[in-house]
Scaffold this motif. Structure first.
Motif, PDB file in Angstrom:
ATOM      1  N   LYS A 111      -4.985  10.501  -2.435  1.00  0.00           N
ATOM      2  CA  LYS A 111      -3.670   9.579  -2.145  1.00  0.00           C
ATOM      3  C   LYS A 111      -3.065   8.953  -3.763  1.00  0.00           C
ATOM      4  O   LYS A 111      -4.458   8.425  -4.139  1.00  0.00           O
ATOM      5  N   PHE A 115      -2.265   2.102  -0.260  1.00  0.00           N
ATOM      6  CA  PHE A 115      -1.122   0.762   0.891  1.00  0.00           C
ATOM      7  C   PHE A 115      -2.819  -0.891   0.394  1.00  0.00           C
ATOM      8  O   PHE A 115      -3.549  -1.041   0.670  1.00  0.00           O
ATOM      9  N   TYR A 147       1.218   6.199   3.380  1.00  0.00           N
ATOM     10  CA  TYR A 147       1.929   5.069   2.467  1.00  0.00           C
ATOM     11  C   TYR A 147       3.348   5.428   1.449  1.00  0.00           C
ATOM     12  O   TYR A 147       3.767   5.090   0.384  1.00  0.00           O
ATOM     13  N   ARG A 176       5.602  -1.770  12.010  1.00  0.00           N
ATOM     14  CA  ARG A 176       6.472  -0.945  11.504  1.00  0.00           C
ATOM     15  C   ARG A 176       7.069   0.599  11.586  1.00  0.00           C
ATOM     16  O   ARG A 176       7.125   1.474  10.931  1.00  0.00           O
TER      17      ARG A 176
HETATM   18  N1  LIG Z   1      -2.077   3.144   5.585  1.00  0.00           N
HETATM   19  C1  LIG Z   1      -0.734   3.087   5.210  1.00  0.00           C
HETATM   20  O1  LIG Z   1      -0.928   3.697   4.028  1.00  0.00           O
HETATM   21  C2  LIG Z   1      -0.047   2.545   5.762  1.00  0.00           C
HETATM   22  C3  LIG Z   1       1.566   2.138   5.073  1.00  0.00           C
HETATM   23  C4  LIG Z   1       2.485   1.186   5.824  1.00  0.00           C
HETATM   24  O2  LIG Z   1       1.573   0.514   6.592  1.00  0.00           O
HETATM   25  C5  LIG Z   1       3.682   0.843   5.589  1.00  0.00           C
HETATM   26  O3  LIG Z   1       3.769   1.776   4.223  1.00  0.00           O
HETATM   27  O4  LIG Z   1       4.041   0.499   6.393  1.00  0.00           O
END
Ligand SMILES: NC(=O)CCC(=O)C(=O)O
Length: 265
Positions: A111, A115, A147, A176
């Protein structure tokens, strides 16, 4: 092409080993699909920061072994979501594993956008730096994680590298959820590509998960969307729709690259 997104619940009270076995069985049950997709960090939960270190695995660790076997038993392409990977010479990474129907590793993706700002994944894990695409019969996958969905330039780079189907495993929180759906559709419309985004259900580390895994076509239409709970979202789609959409509405050809910076007076 048939894809099955396995939106599993990641809850405390189920051991990583038990969850691994349960997920392997669910993958085997998808025999007949072309592609199976799992979520991000489903062994620990994407927000279970304390477990990243304790449950980290080498690339070819127990999750790799179990998922390689499940892919070959089912005879499917498997995007096995991601694991906390312990690189023997470096930091932890949030690494996705993709297996071919014979159980061989087709690709690993670390990744790129972590985040958490100044905590969590952003400080506990290293950032990947390599784009990953994988050629399947009928389509080329472009791979991103959770993310990453907020960074359109990554997806455009994947499209430039030939991606037609964008696969996004995630552990996206309920608070979100609107962003999740909106961004999945935006990435599909702007790139004229399919988006297959697979999230988790349940609550881990006190963070309720959004679920709502979603499949969007190159015109931005939602082909299928899961609810909040554990669910397998199966969808049939025609990968040729990418080429026809790009031919009939050739907006990608109108990109203006190399713009001048603003002129200061
Ligand atoms: N695990 C993640 O990348 C969470 C991303 C997130 O919560 C967001 O972009 O809002």
């Amino acid at each position: 092409m048939r894809a099955s997104l396995i939106q599993i619940a990641v809850e405390e009270g189920e051991s990583v080993e038990a969850r691994r076995g349960r997920v392997a069985s669910l993958v085997r049950e998808q025999a007949g699909a072309d592609l199976v997709v799992l979520p991000e960090l489903w062994t620990t939960g994407a927000f279970a920061y304390e477990e990243f270190g304790t449950e980290a695995e080498p690339l070819e660790g127990p999750t790799y072994e179990a998922m390689a076997k499940a892919a070959s038993d089912a005879g499917v392409w498997l995007h096995a979501g991601s694991i906390p990977e312990r690189d023997p010479d470096g930091p932890l990474y949030n690494t996705s594993l993709l297996f071919s129907p014979s159980g061989d590793l087709a690709a690993a993706y670390r990744k790129i956008h972590r985040f958490g700002f100044d905590k969590g994944e952003a400080v506990l894990m290293g950032a990947g730096s390599e784009l990953v695409t994988v050629r399947l019969p009928g389509t080329t996958l472009g791979v991103a994680t959770c993310y990453d969905l907020r960074f359109p330039e990554l997806f455009r780079a994947l499209v430039d590298a030939g991606a037609e189907t964008l696969v996004v495993p995630a552990g996206w929180p309920e608070r979100r959820r609107d962003h999740w759906t909106l961004l999945a559709r935006a990435r599909a419309v702007e790139n004229q590509a399919f988006v297959l985004a697979c999230g988790t259900a349940g609550t881990h580390a006190g963070v309720p998960q959004a679920g709502h895994s979603i499949v969007v076509d190159p015109w931005g239409q939602v082909l299928a969307e899961a609810g909040a709970g554990e669910e397998i979202l199966t969808v049939d789609f025609d990968p040729a729709k990418v080429a026809t959409t790009r031919e009939q509405f050739p907006a990608l050809k109108d990109r203006m690259l190399g713009l001048e910076p603003p002129h200061r007076v």
